[in-house]
Write an enzyme that holds these catalytic residues in place. Structure first.
Site, PDB file in Angstrom:
ATOM      1  N   TYR A  90       0.811  -1.221   0.000  1.00 13.63           N
ATOM      2  CA  TYR A  90       0.000   0.000   0.000  1.00 13.63           C
ATOM      3  C   TYR A  90       0.843   1.269   0.000  1.00 13.63           C
ATOM      4  O   TYR A  90       0.315   2.361   0.119  1.00 13.63           O
ATOM      5  CB  TYR A  90      -0.905   0.029   1.232  1.00 13.63           C
ATOM      6  CG  TYR A  90      -2.147  -0.789   1.048  1.00 13.63           C
ATOM      7  CD1 TYR A  90      -2.065  -2.172   0.997  1.00 13.63           C
ATOM      8  CD2 TYR A  90      -3.393  -0.193   0.932  1.00 13.63           C
ATOM      9  CE1 TYR A  90      -3.203  -2.941   0.821  1.00 13.63           C
ATOM     10  CE2 TYR A  90      -4.534  -0.955   0.757  1.00 13.63           C
ATOM     11  CZ  TYR A  90      -4.429  -2.328   0.704  1.00 13.63           C
ATOM     12  OH  TYR A  90      -5.559  -3.078   0.537  1.00 13.63           O
ATOM     13  N   LYS A 101       3.277 -14.392   5.132  1.00 14.03           N
ATOM     14  CA  LYS A 101       3.677 -15.407   4.154  1.00 14.03           C
ATOM     15  C   LYS A 101       5.213 -15.407   4.203  1.00 14.03           C
ATOM     16  O   LYS A 101       5.906 -15.218   3.193  1.00 14.03           O
ATOM     17  CB  LYS A 101       3.119 -15.008   2.772  1.00 14.03           C
ATOM     18  CG  LYS A 101       3.237 -16.070   1.718  1.00 14.03           C
ATOM     19  CD  LYS A 101       2.263 -17.212   1.900  1.00 14.03           C
ATOM     20  CE  LYS A 101       2.502 -18.273   0.849  1.00 14.03           C
ATOM     21  NZ  LYS A 101       1.809 -19.535   1.101  1.00 14.03           N
ATOM     22  N   ASP A 119      -2.282 -18.241   3.989  1.00 19.06           N
ATOM     23  CA  ASP A 119      -3.160 -19.174   3.259  1.00 19.06           C
ATOM     24  C   ASP A 119      -3.842 -20.127   4.247  1.00 19.06           C
ATOM     25  O   ASP A 119      -5.060 -20.321   4.208  1.00 19.06           O
ATOM     26  CB  ASP A 119      -2.393 -19.936   2.164  1.00 19.06           C
ATOM     27  CG  ASP A 119      -0.965 -20.281   2.535  1.00 19.06           C
ATOM     28  OD1 ASP A 119      -0.526 -19.923   3.651  1.00 19.06           O
ATOM     29  OD2 ASP A 119      -0.280 -20.929   1.727  1.00 19.06           O
ATOM     30  N   ASP A 129      -6.116  -6.286   4.961  1.00 19.59           N
ATOM     31  CA  ASP A 129      -7.246  -5.784   4.190  1.00 19.59           C
ATOM     32  C   ASP A 129      -8.113  -6.949   3.724  1.00 19.59           C
ATOM     33  O   ASP A 129      -9.335  -6.943   3.889  1.00 19.59           O
ATOM     34  CB  ASP A 129      -6.712  -4.995   2.986  1.00 19.59           C
ATOM     35  CG  ASP A 129      -7.822  -4.281   2.249  1.00 19.59           C
ATOM     36  OD1 ASP A 129      -8.863  -4.016   2.873  1.00 19.59           O
ATOM     37  OD2 ASP A 129      -7.655  -3.997   1.058  1.00 19.59           O
TER      38      ASP A 129
END
Ligand code: NAD
Length: 359
Positions: free
Chosen positions: A124, A191, A225, A249
């Site tokens: 972002y 991740k 995930d 988000d």
């Protein structure tokens, strides 16, 4: 004490839902002087600017704002005004509680999660290089030289910076929030197995900060995930989710889905001495001006705002009033109904009045 608070109605359904929240907050009896300023499409029409400087000045002066959603077109045109406000005021912590209220249409019950999302960096940061531009080609060749890896010609590039400084402060914020609101566990979601120097740094920094809270708050780690699956299968196993910006988000909307939809998901953007309170949902343009959408997300954002300005009793009363209206199920908007065309669904104004009547 009278509070001075900035009010930004926003685009689309924004004016309707901010008006609803304002009415509910005022009905609690808390004394507020609203300073209304406009940003988004209405500001563009009136002043030729999406984010006039007086908006930022007003929030800086008042330290607290209630904000409606503002449009961001996908893939082209201007950058997000919402992100610009968070960056301009360094509102680095995005807090989004996700709670099921009895009576809500959801596959789950008794969910009580809080998303704490880093708000100032990650993908972002707005550092992007457009496909085909000479600066992009130059950057690609520099990256290829430094990394010894190939990037396909014609690629666009978005930069994902994650720093130790910003991670430390969001992790500290999450732990302090956990202590203040008597939460038990923080799950750090990344991740880190794939993005070792960004998500990896986030996780490493979180582990370091977590050491100071051993014995007070449980700290655990999860890949994003796996977290997505866990949330769908066993959302009640989680308490606070701590995430970098983009995953925060995405999982915010997932959590909104768990608790009955975007119509009831509130949020806050917090900095060191400032807070901007807004729903998770966007401007839902197709419902603009129809007196149709659910005011709850914005009203509950108002509840978070009341807690922030230390009006805890009023916050409690307003949340209870919302709870009662949802539990009764009589004066609720279409999104609470099994059939969205249910003729018994009421409009934004009617649901707002029902909430006020329960105060
Ligand atoms: P959206 O949240 O506006 O709407 C998606 C769907 O969610 C709607 O069609 C509707 O079915 C439902 N919904 C949303 N709010 C609701 C409410 N109060 N009551 C009942 N149902 C509701 O998402 P979008 O269509 O992806 O985004 C529209 C615009 O809003 C985009 O320009 C986007 O960038 C912007 N946006 C702004 C913010 C913000 O200001 N913080 C946040 C998200 C999206």
């Amino acid at each position: 004490m009278k509070h001075k608070i900035t009010l930004i109605p926003g685009d689309g359904i924004g004016p309707e839902v901010t008006d609803a929240a304002k009415m509910c907050i005022e009905a609690t009896g808390v004394k507020i002087e609203w300073e209304e300023v406009i940003a988004g499409l209405s500001a563009k029409e009136k002043f030729g600017e999406l984010l006039p400087e007086n908006v930022i000045e007003s929030i800086k002066r008042n330290k607290v704002a209630l904000k409606g959603p503002i449009v961001t077109p996908i893939g082209e045109g201007f950058r997000s005004v919402n992100v610009a406000i968070r960056h301009a005021l360094d509102l680095y912590a995005c807090v989004r509680p996700a709670k099921t209220y009895p009576g809500v249409k959801s596959f789950y019950k008794d969910i009580d999660l809080v998303i704490v999302r880093e708000n100032s960096e990650d993908l972002y940061s707005g550092i992007e290089f457009e496909e085909g531009q000479s600066a992009t080609k130059k950057l690609i060749s520099q990256i290829e030289k430094a990394s010894k890896k190939k990037i396909r010609p014609g690629s666009g590039i978005s930069i994902k910076p994650i720093s130790k400084f910003a991670t430390e402060r969001i992790v500290r914020f999450a732990f302090e929030y956990a202590l203040e609101f008597k939460r038990k566990k923080i799950t750090c979601v990344t991740k880190a197995n794939i993005m070792k120097f960004t998500d990896g740094l986030f996780l490493k920094t979180a582990r370091e900060v977590a050491k100071k809270y051993v014995g007070k708050i449980i700290f655990e780690e999860m890949l994003v995930d796996n977290m997505s699956m866990q949330l769908v299968q066993k959302p009640n196993n989680y308490d606070i989710l701590l995430l970098p910006n983009l995953y925060g988000d995405i999982l915010s909307d997932l959590c909104a889905g768990l608790i009955g939809g975007l119509g009831i998901a509130p949020g806050a953007n917090i900095g060191d001495n400032m807070g901007v309170f807004e729903a998770v949902h966007g401007s839902a343009q197709k419902y603009k001006g129809l007196n149709k959408v659910n005011p709850t997300a914005m009203v509950l954002s108002g509840v978070l705002m009341l807690r922030y300005i230390k009006e805890d009793k009023s916050a409690e009363r307003l949340e209870d009033a919302v709870k009662k209206v949802i539990a009764e199920g009589k004066s609720v908007t279409y999104d609470f109904k099994a059939d969205p065309n249910d003729p018994n669904a009421v409009g934004t104004k009617e649901m707002t009045n029902a909430i006020i009547s329960k105060l």
